[in-house]
Design an enzyme around this catalytic site. Structure first.
Site, mmCIF file in Angstrom:
data_model
loop_
_atom_site.group_PDB
_atom_site.id
_atom_site.type_symbol
_atom_site.label_atom_id
_atom_site.label_comp_id
_atom_site.label_asym_id
_atom_site.label_seq_id
_atom_site.Cartn_x
_atom_site.Cartn_y
_atom_site.Cartn_z
ATOM 1 N N GLY A 1 0.834 -1.190 0.000
ATOM 2 C CA GLY A 1 0.000 0.000 0.000
ATOM 3 C C GLY A 1 0.871 1.243 0.000
ATOM 4 O O GLY A 1 0.370 2.367 0.129
ATOM 5 N N GLY B 1 5.340 5.125 -2.569
ATOM 6 C CA GLY B 1 6.750 5.308 -2.949
ATOM 7 C C GLY B 1 7.327 4.005 -3.488
ATOM 8 O O GLY B 1 8.035 3.986 -4.503
ATOM 9 N N ASP C 1 9.194 -6.167 1.885
ATOM 10 C CA ASP C 1 9.304 -5.717 3.271
ATOM 11 C C ASP C 1 10.691 -5.128 3.419
ATOM 12 O O ASP C 1 11.694 -5.785 3.136
ATOM 13 C CB ASP C 1 9.086 -6.841 4.278
ATOM 14 N N SER C 2 10.726 -3.877 3.810
ATOM 15 C CA SER C 2 12.013 -3.195 3.799
ATOM 16 C C SER C 2 12.173 -2.317 5.027
ATOM 17 O O SER C 2 11.244 -2.131 5.803
ATOM 18 C CB SER C 2 12.141 -2.363 2.514
ATOM 19 N N ARG D 1 15.859 -2.316 -3.033
ATOM 20 C CA ARG D 1 14.640 -2.783 -3.735
ATOM 21 C C ARG D 1 14.984 -3.219 -5.156
ATOM 22 O O ARG D 1 14.510 -4.250 -5.634
ATOM 23 C CB ARG D 1 13.628 -1.632 -3.728
#
Ligand code: ITT
Length: 243
Positions: free
Chosen positions: A10, A13, A87-88, A199
């Site tokens: 969601g 960015g 997940d970061s 990413r």
């Protein structure tokens, strides 16, 4: 067969960067909102990898449920659906790996990022330059069309600056200084960031794993991608310790 990747995020960015990284014109990318399969699972894992899989699995389960009920509002004829997630977070060495997997929730999910960065810089006031090392880490999780689950890691090394610079990127980018550019990750272009980012690395590794899967028609092994990840070992250590 058409390929559709539904991204279980969601975060606007993230999705903007993901769309720029996935350049294959034959692969359509939709956010979970665009696909009508929004899930908000409890991210109660103890690592980036666990949380990435929790998110991808939740959306894949919802798609399966909606398909069974006949309520999936997507044209899935001749289409293979893959669910991916990210997940970061930011791992700061001088803070024992904080905020880590709690990066989005740090000081409150809706708290302004300038405030979050100012508070972190205050906590690090007395930390000398050489000890301000940090990295962004991303785990990209996926549920492939055959239901197999995969997860890969990527990392981008940097230093926590003593100020906030730049308007690009999102989240903690404005105080994440990249010595090789002499700029923060909010001052380099999106293209430059995607080429070196956590990413970008993790997603490209996942896409290469997915290509192997498509070509072989069988389940590829996650280990195949280990060599693709530049900072895999440093990252695995940071992620593993960050509980
Ligand atoms: P989804 O779970 O919906 O994907 P989220 O924002 O809650 O969105 P995470 O739990 O993975 O996602 O938290 C990631 C946080 O880490 C993000 O909100 C930022 O604060 C930070 N972060 C991750 N990648 C970043 C990047 O490239 N630049 C700046 N900050 C980043």
């Amino acid at each position: 067969m058409k390929q559709l990747i539904i991204f279980a995020t969601g975060n606007k960015g993230k999705i903007r960067e993901i769309r720029d990284i996935i350049t294959d014109p034959d692969t359509e990318v939709l956010s979970m909102r665009e696909a009508g399969v929004e899930a908000d699972p409890d991210e109660n894992g103890t690592s980036f990898e666990e949380n990435a899989l929790i998110k991808a699995r939740a959306v894949a389960d919802l798609i399966r449920k909606k398909k069974a009920e006949g309520t999936l509002s997507l044209d899935t004829e001749n289409t293979q659906i893959t669910v991916m997630s990210d997940d970061s977070g930011l791992v700061i060495d001088a803070l024992g790996g904080e905020p880590g997997i709690y990066s989005a929730r740090y000081l409150g999910y809706d708290t302004d990022y300038n405030y979050k960065m100012e508070q972190i810089m205050k906590r690090m006031e007395n930390v000398p330059d050489e000890k301000r090392t940090a990295r962004f880490v991303a785990a990209v999780g996926a549920v492939f069309p055959d239901g197999s689950e995969h997860v890969v890691l990527g990392a981008m090394e940097g230093v926590i600056a003593r100020g906030i610079f730049g308007l690009n990127g999102f989240g903690y980018d404005p105080f994440f200084y990249l010595p090789e550019y002499g700029k923060t990750s909010a001052e380099i272009t999106e293209e430059e960031k995607n080429a070196i980012s956590h990413r970008g690395k993790a997603l490209r590794a996942m896409l290469s794993l997915f290509d192997t899967w498509k070509q072989s028609g069988a389940t590829a092994k996650d280990a195949d991608t280990a060599s693709v990840l530049n900072s895999a070992s440093a990252c695995a250590e940071a992620c593993g310790d960050n509980k």
